[in-house]
Design a protein around this motif. Structure first.
Motif, PDB file in Angstrom:
ATOM      1  N   ASP A  23      -1.389  -2.935  -2.027  1.00 34.43           N
ATOM      2  CA  ASP A  23      -0.795  -3.439  -0.781  1.00 34.43           C
ATOM      3  C   ASP A  23      -1.127  -2.449   0.346  1.00 34.43           C
ATOM      4  OD1 ASP A  23       0.744  -4.379   1.273  1.00 34.43           O
ATOM      5  OD2 ASP A  23       2.581  -4.559   0.099  1.00 34.43           O
ATOM      6  N   PRO A  24      -2.221  -2.668   1.073  1.00 38.83           N
ATOM      7  CA  PRO A  24      -2.711  -1.650   2.012  1.00 38.83           C
ATOM      8  C   PRO A  24      -1.888  -1.520   3.294  1.00 38.83           C
ATOM      9  CG  PRO A  24      -4.058  -3.623   2.155  1.00 38.83           C
ATOM     10  CD  PRO A  24      -3.107  -3.838   1.016  1.00 38.83           C
ATOM     11  N   TYR A  25      -0.970  -2.455   3.535  1.00 35.13           N
ATOM     12  CA  TYR A  25      -0.206  -2.409   4.782  1.00 35.13           C
ATOM     13  C   TYR A  25       1.282  -2.111   4.550  1.00 35.13           C
ATOM     14  CZ  TYR A  25      -4.454  -4.640   6.448  1.00 35.13           C
ATOM     15  OH  TYR A  25      -5.763  -4.928   6.737  1.00 35.13           O
ATOM     16  N   GLU A  26       1.638  -1.682   3.373  1.00 34.50           N
ATOM     17  CA  GLU A  26       3.031  -1.392   3.071  1.00 34.50           C
ATOM     18  C   GLU A  26       3.570  -0.258   3.944  1.00 34.50           C
ATOM     19  OE1 GLU A  26       6.822  -1.571   1.199  1.00 34.50           O
ATOM     20  OE2 GLU A  26       5.181  -2.996   1.525  1.00 34.50           O
ATOM     21  N   TRP A  27       2.707   0.583   4.457  1.00 34.82           N
ATOM     22  CA  TRP A  27       3.157   1.686   5.314  1.00 34.82           C
ATOM     23  C   TRP A  27       3.852   1.182   6.586  1.00 34.82           C
ATOM     24  CZ3 TRP A  27       1.260   2.237  10.298  1.00 34.82           C
ATOM     25  CH2 TRP A  27       0.105   1.524  10.613  1.00 34.82           C
TER      26      TRP A  27
END
Length: 697
Positions: A23-27
């Motif tokens: 999940d690359p946008y969890e930040w």
């Protein structure tokens, strides 16, 4: 135009049931991170730039809405005790003003109030505009006046997070009392007016504890009346119209349990259980007096899919049940309101709300009739245990909100007020009807259509269509009038509602067939409705936009993946598009409670993989030409966190979607901006965007 913001991609591996997802946008979940705030502000700036060409149209629509609304207006007064209570609005003011005026003894005909004309003897109880001063957001939660009419309780929220601060005012002196209770779910006075019953929430924003605060005492001395430890259950409370019982209710999506406290005794006494909790059984209780005996009227679904209405002795709630309305498949009983001499039963039949009057002596229910084929009606504003009138609300897609009083002696419907629509609105110039689309499994799905007749009936030529859907929690999208909607109808748009499974329009079975492991029916039903409108010559894919919000935003995200070429544009408001991530994290607000609706993917692999097959964020396609997409969200939303649409938009862009916008209110909650003018401007923004997607800008 500047390039769209490109959120950084940072690996975040999530592993469950042997399946890993990066999940690359969890930040983006770090709400307080300056980087996240900067990204959201960049998204807003980009959306402003991308929609700048619609500024004139937005202003035109805003002025149309404003020009149709009688800005200085009053509600129909409702009698409680010796007072008529009402609210009014003033031109130029964002919020309502809550007022009262003295009532003459035995006079139950509400005074006729003229907009802009001072009301004789008016007392202003609370001016929302004064309360909102100095705040970007204002929402009024609880509002209650003590039975003796000497005290006011109100509870504002200034952030949009649905945590309210309870305050109390002495109405005889105008003094605001020292009693102030922060971070509550709201509250109300006890009948004697000397104490407040209120709820507080746990760390997951779940109302879980009921308290008693005695006026004039420190909050830290408040008495805990009830606590619900099960994380799946919400707690709520209220007082019966008879003012006899405090009702404490706990419930999940599929199970409920209620307790009573007899207010003729000690309110802090041990609550009496009505029926023991049984998984999958829902019930609700009201109090009636029949032939001098205290009875509980109970609506339940035990062995009754569409619910049954029974009564039991208040002294022995688990004793003999007397059936009032037996279960009838397809007739979904919605609720019951008990008055001194009769009851009011709400139910749904053939996809529409119905109202029936219950005779306590015979148990007969007499249905009230209305003329229009599509309508919504129900009791409204009836605080008194005994009154010669029953207040009703009525509306349809073409009939503005209407208030009637049913004369209980003559059975005459007395018109008290109809929502004024300025500018020469004529209901006969608009049409409404219901059509049926066939789903892939053969199920017939109702579609409601509304249009302006001067453009021709739907199907007489291709028309632009705005298709709306929801389809969760057994919530029904019933016929209702909208001033803002006229701005699209008057431009030739046909407004349509797809009454998909997961909603409650066709009974409890309709809901059951669109939840848990049947959830995909909600999405395929919506696509079937869209395809039906195309196949029957109402519209074309290039001339149709779709809209849904919250759980309906999940519907929008799923439909975007299933049938991206079927729509010219998709508007998703506070969309639940990262559903699997949310349902895997029990620390998030509402997650555990929501497992009854969506399933528990954390502990059940079958649920996990089924949800993964449809959740929008994880099923974005790189091979699809997505339509225009606008996602609306609010940074303080506690129901669907802003991060879900933020991640979804970032992932859509990375997959190649060309025209995707995110608008994030930086001082609002799940319901969007506060204040009526702000709300009109927000709706004007959305309507202008949809008209542009339809080629009508």
């Amino acid at each position: 135009m500047t390039n769209a913001p490109a959120a950084a991609r940072r690996s975040h591996i999530r592993t469950h049931h042997g399946d890993s997802f990066d999940d690359p946008y969890e930040w983006l979940r770090e709400k307080d991170s300056p980087e996240v705030v900067a990204h959201l502000e960049a998204e807003n700036a980009y959306t402003d730039t991308a929609t700048a060409h619609l500024a004139d149209l937005r202003e035109t629509i805003f002025q149309e809405i404003k020009g149709r609304v009688q800005e200085t207006d009053l509600s129909v007064p409702s009698r409680r005790g010796d007072w008529w209570y009402y609210s009014r609005s003033e031109e130029g003011s964002q919020y309502g003003i809550h007022c009262r005026a003295a009532a003459a003894p035995d006079d139950w005909t509400p005074p006729t109030l003229e907009p802009g004309v001072p009301v004789p003897g008016e007392e202003i109880l609370l001016d929302g505009n004064v309360e909102a001063e100095g705040h970007e957001f204002f929402s009024l939660g609880s509002f209650d006046v003590s039975d003796d009419a000497t005290r006011l309780l109100w509870a504002p929220d200034y952030d949009g997070d649905e945590l309210y601060t309870i305050r109390v005012r002495d109405l005889t002196t105008g003094e605001t009392l020292a009693d102030e209770i922060p971070r509550t779910g709201g509250g109300f006075f006890t009948p004697d007016g000397t104490a407040i019953v209120y709820t507080t929430r746990d760390d997951a924003w779940r109302p879980d504890t009921l308290w008693l605060h005695r006026l004039g005492t420190p909050v830290d001395e408040d008495v805990k009346l009830f606590h619900e430890p099960d994380e799946r259950f919400w707690l709520g409370a209220g007082i019966t119209r008879s003012r006899r019982y405090l009702v404490i209710g706990v419930g999940s999506s599929i199970t409920s349990e209620e307790y009573l406290v007899d207010l003729h005794g000690d309110i802090t006494a041990e609550p009496q259980l009505v029926w023991p909790r049984v998984e999958g059984v829902e019930y609700e209780v009201d109090h009636a007096v029949v032939d001098g005996e205290d009875r509980l009227v109970i609506l339940h679904n035990q062995d009754a899919l569409d619910f049954e209405l029974v009564s039991v002795a208040a002294s022995d709630p688990q004793g003999e049940r007397r059936v009032i309305m037996a279960h009838e498949p397809g007739r979904r009983i919605l609720g019951v309101d008990c008055f001194r001499d009769f009851g009011v039963v709400g139910y749904r039949s053939e996809g529409l709300e119905r109202i029936g009057l219950l005779d306590y002596t015979t148990d007969a229910v007499e249905e009230l009739g209305f003329d229009e084929p599509l309508f919504s009606a129900g009791p409204a504003g009836n605080p008194e245990w005994h009154s010669p009138f029953l207040r009703l609300s009525y509306t349809s897609f073409v009939t503005p909100a209407t208030v009637y009083d049913l004369d209980l002696e003559t059975s005459e419907l007395v018109l008290r007020k109809q929502q004024p629509v300025l500018g020469g609105y004529e209901p006969s110039e608009y049409g409404q009807e219901r059509r049926w689309a066939e789903a892939a499994d053969g199920t017939l799905v109702p579609i409601s259509l509304v249009w302006k007749r001067s453009f021709g009936d739907p199907g007489a030529g291709l028309r632009p269509v705005h298709l709306y859907g929801y389809g969760s929690y057994e919530h029904s999208i019933d016929p209702g009038f909208s001033v803002a909607r006229l701005s699209e109808l008057d431009r030739g748009v046909v407004f349509a509602v797809a009454h998909v499974r997961g909603g409650g329009e066709m009974g409890r079975g309709w809901y059951e067939d669109g939840k848990l492991q049947h959830k995909r029916n909600t999405f395929t039903d919506f696509v079937a409705c869209a395809e039906h409108l195309i196949a029957t010559g109402v519209t074309s894919a290039e001339r149709m936009v779709a809209e849904g919000g919250s759980a309906g935003g999940l519907l929008m995200g799923a439909v975007a993946n299933l049938a991206p070429s079927t729509f010219a544009g998709i508007l998703a408001s506070v969309p639940f598009v990262d559903a699997l991530t949310s349902m895997l994290d029990p620390s998030l607000p509402l997650t555990v409670i929501e497992w009854d609706e969506w399933g528990d993917p954390l502990h059940d692999a079958e649920v996990y993989f089924y949800m993964k097959s449809y959740t929008p964020y994880e099923n974005i396609r790189s091979d699809a030409a997505y339509p225009k997409i606008l996602a609306m969200t609010s940074i303080n939303d506690t129901r669907v966190l802003y991060v879900e649409p933020a991640k979804w938009v970032a992932a859509l862009r990375h997959a190649g979607a060309q025209d995707v916008l995110l608008k994030c209110e930086m001082a609002a909650g799940h319901g969007g901006v506060s204040g009526r003018y702000n709300a009109w401007r927000e709706r004007s923004f959305e309507l202008a965007w949809m008209l542009d997607a339809l080629g009508l800008a």
